[in-house]
Design a protein around this motif. Structure first.
Motif, mmCIF file in Angstrom:
data_model
loop_
_atom_site.group_PDB
_atom_site.id
_atom_site.type_symbol
_atom_site.label_atom_id
_atom_site.label_comp_id
_atom_site.label_asym_id
_atom_site.label_seq_id
_atom_site.Cartn_x
_atom_site.Cartn_y
_atom_site.Cartn_z
ATOM 1 N N GLU A 82 0.823 -1.210 0.000
ATOM 2 C CA GLU A 82 0.000 0.000 0.000
ATOM 3 C C GLU A 82 0.860 1.263 0.000
ATOM 4 N N GLU A 83 1.971 1.218 0.735
ATOM 5 C CA GLU A 83 2.859 2.375 0.785
ATOM 6 C C GLU A 83 3.490 2.651 -0.589
ATOM 7 N N THR A 84 4.008 1.577 -1.216
ATOM 8 C CA THR A 84 4.618 1.719 -2.539
ATOM 9 C C THR A 84 3.577 2.131 -3.570
ATOM 10 N N LYS A 85 2.393 1.571 -3.488
ATOM 11 C CA LYS A 85 1.301 1.942 -4.388
ATOM 12 C C LYS A 85 0.982 3.431 -4.253
ATOM 13 N N GLY A 86 0.884 3.906 -3.025
ATOM 14 C CA GLY A 86 0.604 5.326 -2.784
ATOM 15 C C GLY A 86 1.701 6.223 -3.324
ATOM 16 N N TRP A 87 2.947 5.820 -3.146
ATOM 17 C CA TRP A 87 4.073 6.609 -3.657
ATOM 18 C C TRP A 87 4.009 6.696 -5.178
ATOM 19 N N GLU A 89 1.331 6.356 -7.100
ATOM 20 C CA GLU A 89 0.189 7.201 -7.478
ATOM 21 C C GLU A 89 0.559 8.682 -7.390
ATOM 22 N N GLU A 90 1.204 9.079 -6.308
ATOM 23 C CA GLU A 90 1.628 10.472 -6.144
ATOM 24 C C GLU A 90 2.677 10.852 -7.194
ATOM 25 N N TYR A 91 3.594 9.931 -7.478
ATOM 26 C CA TYR A 91 4.645 10.176 -8.467
ATOM 27 C C TYR A 91 4.026 10.426 -9.841
ATOM 28 N N VAL A 92 3.099 9.555 -10.239
ATOM 29 C CA VAL A 92 2.467 9.687 -11.553
ATOM 30 C C VAL A 92 1.664 10.981 -11.637
ATOM 31 N N LEU A 93 0.918 11.300 -10.583
ATOM 32 C CA LEU A 93 0.104 12.520 -10.596
ATOM 33 C C LEU A 93 0.956 13.787 -10.695
ATOM 34 N N ALA A 94 2.217 13.709 -10.274
ATOM 35 C CA ALA A 94 3.106 14.878 -10.329
ATOM 36 C C ALA A 94 3.812 15.027 -11.675
ATOM 37 N N LEU A 95 3.655 14.054 -12.586
ATOM 38 C CA LEU A 95 4.341 14.109 -13.883
ATOM 39 C C LEU A 95 3.699 15.139 -14.807
ATOM 40 N N ASP A 96 4.540 15.815 -15.602
ATOM 41 C CA ASP A 96 4.018 16.684 -16.658
ATOM 42 C C ASP A 96 3.707 15.805 -17.871
ATOM 43 N N SER A 97 3.217 16.397 -18.955
ATOM 44 C CA SER A 97 2.790 15.594 -20.109
ATOM 45 C C SER A 97 3.939 14.805 -20.722
ATOM 46 N N ALA A 98 5.129 15.393 -20.816
ATOM 47 C CA ALA A 98 6.285 14.660 -21.350
ATOM 48 C C ALA A 98 6.656 13.504 -20.422
ATOM 49 N N GLY A 99 6.568 13.731 -19.122
ATOM 50 C CA GLY A 99 6.856 12.682 -18.150
ATOM 51 C C GLY A 99 5.855 11.540 -18.228
ATOM 52 N N VAL A 100 4.581 11.877 -18.431
ATOM 53 C CA VAL A 100 3.538 10.852 -18.573
ATOM 54 C C VAL A 100 3.820 10.000 -19.804
ATOM 55 N N GLN A 101 4.162 10.637 -20.914
ATOM 56 C CA GLN A 101 4.437 9.888 -22.136
ATOM 57 C C GLN A 101 5.667 8.999 -21.975
ATOM 58 N N ASN A 102 6.713 9.491 -21.310
ATOM 59 C CA ASN A 102 7.907 8.686 -21.078
ATOM 60 C C ASN A 102 7.576 7.506 -20.163
ATOM 61 N N PHE A 103 6.782 7.735 -19.138
ATOM 62 C CA PHE A 103 6.364 6.688 -18.203
ATOM 63 C C PHE A 103 5.609 5.590 -18.956
ATOM 64 N N LEU A 104 4.652 5.990 -19.804
ATOM 65 C CA LEU A 104 3.891 5.000 -20.569
ATOM 66 C C LEU A 104 4.778 4.250 -21.555
ATOM 67 N N ARG A 105 5.699 4.952 -22.208
ATOM 68 C CA ARG A 105 6.615 4.283 -23.152
ATOM 69 C C ARG A 105 7.505 3.280 -22.432
ATOM 70 N N PHE A 106 7.936 3.630 -21.229
ATOM 71 C CA PHE A 106 8.783 2.733 -20.430
ATOM 72 C C PHE A 106 8.058 1.410 -20.186
ATOM 73 N N ILE A 107 6.761 1.473 -19.905
ATOM 74 C CA ILE A 107 6.004 0.267 -19.558
ATOM 75 C C ILE A 107 5.431 -0.440 -20.775
ATOM 76 N N THR A 108 4.897 0.321 -21.734
ATOM 77 C CA THR A 108 4.156 -0.298 -22.836
ATOM 78 C C THR A 108 4.839 -0.195 -24.185
ATOM 79 N N GLY A 109 5.812 0.693 -24.309
ATOM 80 C CA GLY A 109 6.441 0.927 -25.598
ATOM 81 C C GLY A 109 5.727 1.994 -26.411
ATOM 82 N N LEU A 110 4.592 2.473 -25.930
ATOM 83 C CA LEU A 110 3.798 3.481 -26.628
ATOM 84 C C LEU A 110 3.362 4.578 -25.668
ATOM 85 N N ALA A 111 3.104 5.748 -26.218
ATOM 86 C CA ALA A 111 2.566 6.843 -25.405
ATOM 87 C C ALA A 111 1.054 6.912 -25.550
ATOM 88 N N THR A 112 0.464 5.860 -26.121
ATOM 89 C CA THR A 112 -0.984 5.794 -26.279
ATOM 90 C C THR A 112 -1.504 4.594 -25.505
#
Length: 184
Positions: A82-87, A89-112
């Motif tokens: 729960e602690e790691t999950k909360g961290w 969630e907060e980390y993702v919510l603090a990302l700007d649009s470029a950070g969100v796209q990089n985060f998604l590409r890291f996991i899925t290979g796509l920004a969509t």
């Protein structure tokens, strides 16, 4: 031309590109593109809604003495999960649009993401939080759309390692050649 289309249709892999179910159904070209390519995600709340959190079960060998072992299954501690999950969630919510796209590409290979992925459990992005005494860096599998995230003991270590993993991914993704591929 009709013979060629007939041969393609009869080939074992014809379902890979079978879009016939979308034709003649009243979908606009934009709606078909959305279903095929997915929708771009640039805001953190939408990215967070795509995540599905799981606690990994691990096989742990217990020494019984005399060289004997017994195997048992262990999950990451619920409080650490729960602690790691909360961290995250907060980390993702603090990302700007470029950070969100990089985060998604890291996991899925796509920004969509798929047009309906938040409502379909099988297409959501899995965050596999697991017990890791060494505190390794987060990793991801783009094929299974899974982020493998150790349950860290301290928030600063979590943020540092996730940020480093994403920065390393971004740097490697921008190089041309080698194992890394450039994305747009």
């Amino acid at each position: 031309m009709l013979q060629l289309l007939s041969l393609i249709w009869q080939s074992p892999s014809h379902n890979c590109f079978n879009f016939s179910m979308l034709l003649g159904t009243g979908f606009t070209p934009e709606e078909i593109a959305l279903r095929l390519r997915g929708r771009a995600v640039v805001d953190s709340a939408t990215a967070l809604a795509e995540l599905r959190f799981e606690r990994r079960i691990e096989d742990v060998a217990i020494e019984l003495g005399g060289g004997r072992q017994r195997s048992t299954q262990e999950r990451v501690d619920p409080a650490a999960f729960e602690e790691t999950k909360g961290w995250l969630e907060e980390y993702v919510l603090a990302l700007d649009s470029a950070g969100v796209q990089n985060f998604l590409r890291f996991i899925t290979g796509l920004a969509t993401v798929k047009a309906t992925s938040a409502s379909i459990e099988d297409s959501s992005i899995i965050v596999d939080i697991y017990k890791d005494p060494q505190g390794c860096f987060p990793t991801a599998s783009t094929c299974s759309r899974t982020l493998y995230l150790p349950a860290y003991a301290m928030r600063d270590e979590f943020e540092r390692k996730l940020s480093e993993a994403l920065q390393q991914f971004r740097a490697e993704s921008e190089t041309v050649g080698g194992a890394a591929m450039r994305y747009e």
